[in-house]
Scaffold this motif. Structure first.
Motif, PDB file in Angstrom:
ATOM      1  N   GLY A 257       0.829  -1.136  -0.079  1.00 13.73           N
ATOM      2  CA  GLY A 257      -0.162   0.159  -0.074  1.00 13.73           C
ATOM      3  C   GLY A 257       0.787   1.241   0.120  1.00 13.73           C
ATOM      4  N   VAL A 258       1.906   1.134   0.911  1.00 11.53           N
ATOM      5  CA  VAL A 258       2.897   2.560   0.904  1.00 11.53           C
ATOM      6  C   VAL A 258       3.569   2.752  -0.307  1.00 11.53           C
ATOM      7  CG1 VAL A 258       4.885   3.493   2.065  1.00 11.53           C
ATOM      8  CG2 VAL A 258       3.217   2.377   3.419  1.00 11.53           C
ATOM      9  N   ALA A 259       3.952   1.603  -1.046  1.00 13.30           N
ATOM     10  CA  ALA A 259       4.814   1.542  -2.299  1.00 13.30           C
ATOM     11  C   ALA A 259       3.840   2.051  -3.429  1.00 13.30           C
ATOM     12  CB  ALA A 259       5.223   0.364  -2.656  1.00 13.30           C
ATOM     13  N   GLN A 260       2.645   1.428  -3.467  1.00 10.60           N
ATOM     14  CA  GLN A 260       1.685   1.946  -4.475  1.00 10.60           C
ATOM     15  C   GLN A 260       1.173   3.545  -4.202  1.00 10.60           C
ATOM     16  OE1 GLN A 260       0.671   0.592  -7.079  1.00 10.60           O
ATOM     17  NE2 GLN A 260       1.560  -1.567  -6.835  1.00 10.60           N
ATOM     18  N   ALA A 261       1.151   3.941  -2.988  1.00 10.21           N
ATOM     19  CA  ALA A 261       0.732   5.200  -2.907  1.00 10.21           C
ATOM     20  C   ALA A 261       1.918   6.236  -3.040  1.00 10.21           C
ATOM     21  CB  ALA A 261       0.497   5.448  -1.195  1.00 10.21           C
ATOM     22  N   LEU A 262       3.279   5.901  -2.835  1.00 12.34           N
ATOM     23  CA  LEU A 262       4.212   6.819  -2.927  1.00 12.34           C
ATOM     24  C   LEU A 262       5.264   6.347  -4.087  1.00 12.34           C
ATOM     25  CD1 LEU A 262       5.645   6.946   0.867  1.00 12.34           C
ATOM     26  CD2 LEU A 262       4.079   8.587  -0.285  1.00 12.34           C
ATOM     27  N   PHE A 263       5.251   5.471  -4.709  1.00 16.50           N
ATOM     28  CA  PHE A 263       6.219   5.102  -5.798  1.00 16.50           C
ATOM     29  C   PHE A 263       5.557   4.279  -6.627  1.00 16.50           C
ATOM     30  CE2 PHE A 263       8.628   5.144  -1.657  1.00 16.50           C
ATOM     31  CZ  PHE A 263       9.314   6.406  -1.917  1.00 16.50           C
TER      32      PHE A 263
ATOM     33  N   ALA B 296       6.944   0.557  -7.928  1.00 17.29           N
ATOM     34  CA  ALA B 296       6.175  -0.643  -7.360  1.00 17.29           C
ATOM     35  C   ALA B 296       5.745  -1.346  -8.593  1.00 17.29           C
ATOM     36  CB  ALA B 296       5.194  -0.206  -6.456  1.00 17.29           C
ATOM     37  N   ASN B 297       5.349  -1.029  -9.645  1.00 18.99           N
ATOM     38  CA  ASN B 297       4.991  -1.761 -10.711  1.00 18.99           C
ATOM     39  C   ASN B 297       5.768  -2.133 -11.739  1.00 18.99           C
ATOM     40  OD1 ASN B 297       2.113  -1.830  -9.842  1.00 18.99           O
ATOM     41  ND2 ASN B 297       1.843   0.255 -10.476  1.00 18.99           N
ATOM     42  N   GLY B 298       7.074  -2.268 -11.528  1.00 23.79           N
ATOM     43  CA  GLY B 298       8.170  -2.725 -12.450  1.00 23.79           C
ATOM     44  C   GLY B 298       8.724  -1.583 -13.471  1.00 23.79           C
ATOM     45  N   SER B 299       8.515  -0.454 -13.010  1.00 23.43           N
ATOM     46  CA  SER B 299       8.891   0.769 -13.743  1.00 23.43           C
ATOM     47  C   SER B 299       8.767   0.635 -15.355  1.00 23.43           C
ATOM     48  CB  SER B 299      10.399   0.940 -13.714  1.00 23.43           C
ATOM     49  OG  SER B 299      10.934   1.166 -12.363  1.00 23.43           O
ATOM     50  N   GLU B 300       7.426   0.279 -15.564  1.00 25.08           N
ATOM     51  CA  GLU B 300       6.917   0.120 -16.988  1.00 25.08           C
ATOM     52  C   GLU B 300       7.041   1.173 -17.865  1.00 25.08           C
ATOM     53  OE1 GLU B 300       3.737  -3.514 -15.764  1.00 25.08           O
ATOM     54  OE2 GLU B 300       2.941  -1.552 -16.306  1.00 25.08           O
ATOM     55  N   VAL B 301       7.253   0.974 -19.056  1.00 26.76           N
ATOM     56  CA  VAL B 301       7.366   1.976 -20.033  1.00 26.76           C
ATOM     57  C   VAL B 301       6.107   1.828 -21.061  1.00 26.76           C
ATOM     58  CG1 VAL B 301       8.546   3.084 -21.898  1.00 26.76           C
ATOM     59  CG2 VAL B 301       9.940   2.289 -20.013  1.00 26.76           C
ATOM     60  N   THR B 302       5.508   2.863 -21.344  1.00 25.09           N
ATOM     61  CA  THR B 302       4.348   2.779 -22.215  1.00 25.09           C
ATOM     62  C   THR B 302       4.405   3.477 -23.187  1.00 25.09           C
ATOM     63  OG1 THR B 302       3.038   4.542 -20.978  1.00 25.09           O
ATOM     64  CG2 THR B 302       2.727   2.255 -20.334  1.00 25.09           C
TER      65      THR B 302
END
Length: 222
Positions: free
Chosen positions: A36-42, A46-52
């Motif tokens: 939860g902290v990771a999703q809120a702050l980073f 947290a999701n793998g530094s995805e590039v879209t």
């Protein structure tokens, strides 16, 4: 005897209660809190530094990928697609022989010593290929111009970055293949060059995936 059984039962009950409590705390509450902290702050990291790009995920900032032409009949290794900026060699990557239906991405180095004849030959072959691939009709590359990261893989084999020197070396070839002015391609490299972390940690670097996404956008405008 009865006291011994009672003591054992009491200790067993205490152990089971401790196991249950620690399982809930360490196996449920703590992971949920950290997530939860990771999703809120980073959320990006947290999701793998995805590039879209173009509305879909095309990779990660943290993992390198190759830009090759489709494998031709009789070829063991595909040729690089020279209209794109190329990453570092990935000689250390192994092959997945356990489940051939799943193209597993393996990380690792060659583990070859500095005086290894095999490694020396790999570097010589890679340097010759870099000189040949990046020389154009009006711009010749000299062997002395080739930086180390153009001919050697990283420790993981998955380095997503190249040095600004290696990116600059590829500018004329990329510009010619995409029918773009050299100055525009060089500006792309400059715009995508990251400096040292905190101003003193590491070396300047260029993320190849992000650079190629910007190149595709630039080429699409013509």
């Amino acid at each position: 005897m009865n006291n011994s059984v009672k003591n054992s039962a009491r200790l067993l009950g205490a152990g089971l209660r401790a196991l249950l409590v620690l399982t809930v705390i360490c196996g449920v509450i703590y992971p949920l809190a950290v997530t939860g902290v990771a999703q809120a702050l980073f959320p990006g990291r947290a999701n793998g530094s995805e590039v879209t790009a173009d509305g879909r995920t095309v990779g990660s900032e943290l993992i390198g990928q190759r830009y090759d032409l489709p494998l031709k009949k009789g070829q063991d290794t595909p040729e690089p697609d020279l209209k794109w900026f190329q990453p570092r060699p990935s000689n250390g990557l192994g092959e997945n022989s356990v489940n051939t239906r799943y193209q597993l991405l393996l990380s690792g180095a060659t583990n070859l010593a500095g005086d290894s004849k095999e490694l020396i030959q790999q570097v010589k072959d890679a340097k010759a290929a870099v000189v040949k691939d990046n020389s154009t009709a009006d711009h010749r590359i000299k062997p002395a111009d080739v930086p180390a990261d153009a001919v050697t893989s990283s420790g993981s084999g998955l380095d997503p970055h190249i040095s600004p020197d290696y990116a600059d070396l590829q500018v004329h070839r990329v510009a010619a293949k995409n029918h773009l002015p050299v100055r525009q391609v060089r500006k792309l490299v400059d715009d995508h060059t990251d400096g040292r972390t905190l101003g003193f940690v590491g070396e300047p670097r260029v993320n190849v995936l992000q650079l190629n996404i910007a190149l595709k956008e630039l080429a699409g405008k013509r």
